[in-house]
Scaffold this motif. Sequence first.
Motif, PDB file in Angstrom:
ATOM      1  N   ALA A  40     -31.747  90.576  -0.517  1.00 19.20           N
ATOM      2  CA  ALA A  40     -32.997  89.796  -0.501  1.00 19.20           C
ATOM      3  C   ALA A  40     -32.972  88.815   0.664  1.00 19.20           C
ATOM      4  O   ALA A  40     -31.915  88.509   1.211  1.00 19.20           O
ATOM      5  N   ARG A  41     -34.153  88.375   1.049  1.00 14.28           N
ATOM      6  CA  ARG A  41     -34.229  87.287   2.042  1.00 14.28           C
ATOM      7  C   ARG A  41     -34.808  86.082   1.319  1.00 14.28           C
ATOM      8  O   ARG A  41     -35.933  86.121   0.828  1.00 14.28           O
ATOM      9  N   ARG A  86     -30.792  75.942   8.473  1.00 11.41           N
ATOM     10  CA  ARG A  86     -29.489  76.582   8.499  1.00 11.41           C
ATOM     11  C   ARG A  86     -29.572  77.924   7.777  1.00 11.41           C
ATOM     12  O   ARG A  86     -30.446  78.139   6.952  1.00 11.41           O
ATOM     13  N   MET A  87     -28.637  78.800   8.178  1.00 18.89           N
ATOM     14  CA  MET A  87     -28.672  80.145   7.600  1.00 18.89           C
ATOM     15  C   MET A  87     -27.342  80.475   6.961  1.00 18.89           C
ATOM     16  O   MET A  87     -26.302  79.957   7.375  1.00 18.89           O
ATOM     17  N   ILE A  97     -32.171  81.342   4.293  1.00 20.99           N
ATOM     18  CA  ILE A  97     -32.630  80.456   5.369  1.00 20.99           C
ATOM     19  C   ILE A  97     -33.065  79.174   4.684  1.00 20.99           C
ATOM     20  O   ILE A  97     -33.991  79.173   3.874  1.00 20.99           O
ATOM     21  N   GLU A  98     -32.384  78.111   4.974  1.00 19.16           N
ATOM     22  CA  GLU A  98     -32.689  76.857   4.290  1.00 19.16           C
ATOM     23  C   GLU A  98     -33.226  75.844   5.294  1.00 19.16           C
ATOM     24  O   GLU A  98     -32.657  75.649   6.355  1.00 19.16           O
ATOM     25  N   VAL A 138     -39.245  86.254   4.534  1.00 17.58           N
ATOM     26  CA  VAL A 138     -38.465  86.066   3.306  1.00 17.58           C
ATOM     27  C   VAL A 138     -39.223  86.673   2.126  1.00 17.58           C
ATOM     28  O   VAL A 138     -40.442  86.825   2.153  1.00 17.58           O
ATOM     29  N   ASP A 139     -38.459  87.042   1.087  1.00 17.28           N
ATOM     30  CA  ASP A 139     -39.075  87.625  -0.106  1.00 17.28           C
ATOM     31  C   ASP A 139     -39.498  86.547  -1.088  1.00 17.28           C
ATOM     32  O   ASP A 139     -40.426  86.724  -1.870  1.00 17.28           O
ATOM     33  N   VAL A 140     -38.776  85.454  -1.088  1.00 19.86           N
ATOM     34  CA  VAL A 140     -39.054  84.385  -2.040  1.00 19.86           C
ATOM     35  C   VAL A 140     -38.733  83.048  -1.371  1.00 19.86           C
ATOM     36  O   VAL A 140     -37.844  82.970  -0.515  1.00 19.86           O
ATOM     37  N   ILE A 141     -39.519  82.049  -1.706  1.00 15.69           N
ATOM     38  CA  ILE A 141     -39.243  80.699  -1.179  1.00 15.69           C
ATOM     39  C   ILE A 141     -39.029  79.779  -2.375  1.00 15.69           C
ATOM     40  O   ILE A 141     -39.912  79.629  -3.224  1.00 15.69           O
ATOM     41  N   TYR A 142     -37.851  79.186  -2.463  1.00 15.41           N
ATOM     42  CA  TYR A 142     -37.599  78.182  -3.491  1.00 15.41           C
ATOM     43  C   TYR A 142     -37.891  76.821  -2.876  1.00 15.41           C
ATOM     44  O   TYR A 142     -37.343  76.482  -1.830  1.00 15.41           O
TER      45      TYR A 142
END
Length: 468
Positions: free
Chosen positions: A337-338, A384-385, A410-411, A437-441
């Motif tokens: 996942a991304r 940062r990754m 990827i933060e 990305v697939d999801v963003i928290y």
Amino acid sequence: MDTAQAAEAVFKTRILPVKTTNLGDFDQLTRLEKWELPRDQDIIQPLQQAAELLKKSNIPVGFPTETVYGLGADATRSDAVKGIYKAKGRPLDNPLIVHVCDLSMLRELLAPAGQTNGHSASAPNPNPNPIPQIYWPLIMKFWPGPLTILLPNPRPSKLAPEVTAGLPTFGARMPQSPLALSLIKLAGVPLAAPSANASTKPSPTTAEHVLHDLDGRIEIILDGGTCQVGVESTVVDGLCNPPIVLRPGGVSIDQLRECEGWECVVKGYKDASELGSTTPRAPGMKYKHYSPKAKVVLFEATLQPATKPATSLGAGPLSTSDGQVPHIDLELLGRPARIGIVRTRHWDKWAGFHHAPDETQDRSTTTHVTSSHDYPQNTSSQLRMGKLWQSGSRKTGSQSTEGRHLADIIEISLGSETKDIAHGLFSVLRELDQRNVDVIYVEGIEDEGDIAAAVMNRLRKAASIVED
Ligand code: TXA
Ligand code: MG
């Protein structure tokens, strides 16, 4: 641009840079009454081109304000206003905000069509003070600035009916950006302007964001750099008692309460989380808005006592000990996942995912993150990754273990200051989208008092899933 949008691309869209130094400012009260154009021709030239287009065509213009980029059109002409809806791809449902360059322009709008509010002998002034008294403390304090006030729309009105969507009021705002004020002045008409994003997308805070969404759909985007505030204006209705805030924005409810007549102002909007169940929220729900392509999962902040460790927020919900990535079906995805993470105040690095494994512990079924890059992006945000691994075997001594690659992370940290979070919010949602990305928290913030209410309001609308 999406393929569906590209099919409708008919214009060659140009970004016109505007020199924003020496554009003028508000050190004199007279500017509130009448905006004076800058004299520098280098500044004026691109604004004139845009103003000509606004006068002669029905093609809206992208322009910066201090909140977000707007998509402006002559608010007095129906065909021009329809051009906004066409370019954005949004239905004619929501009323638009009318942007004025000074109070004299606003007074004209408050006089019925066919009448003027000017002081000529042939047309005696019917009402020298048409702006309701309740708004004066706000105008004096917050205009020009991120505040929209509702005013009675006269009958017959000079505004195109598409601006007000049939309502008896219209929203008026005097933006702070001298570039926006000068454009309105040159156009010679008030500009109806929603945010210049494609419908449902996060609002744009740079000219490039506008180009991304509206390339081929408009001709000119004026580039005045990054918007300072980053979230839209606060919309207030002072025509009812008590006055209400219809949309939280750049001016906070606490700031409003300091003004005479606004001490008892109440919140007149409901956030998505107040409208029913909080979890889970399916994508495509009525309240989905400001949304990137990726699924957004918002972690609501709860007020933490000052003594509690800062990392406590969110550490639980995101920790993964079973080789699963929350809210993503890895089997269905068939690849790592991304994951995008938007960090604000409390979350530790990687927002609660485990760090690289402890050498002595059995990590055979747990996950850990390894970091690859660590670089500052700008003063208030950091990117940062890393990779999220599920260890495949017991880790012995200093030997590294091969494991299943669950996700790339990827933060982005927006910092802990509310104004920095507001400033960067829409931009990071867009950035993570571009990184597929697939999801963003997203780590929410406490929405007490200040502009944080606007941040959380937008995030709740963007989030397909809310957790707390
Ligand atoms: O900061 C901003 O306000 C940006 C920039 C470009 O100025 N503009 C913006 O416009 O956000 P838009 O169209 O995205 O949002 C307009 C908001 C909506 O929430 C709409 O419901 C409200 O203003 N509004 C406008 N006129 C209204 C009216 N007559 N009654 C109630 N709400 C109104
Ligand atoms: Mg909008």
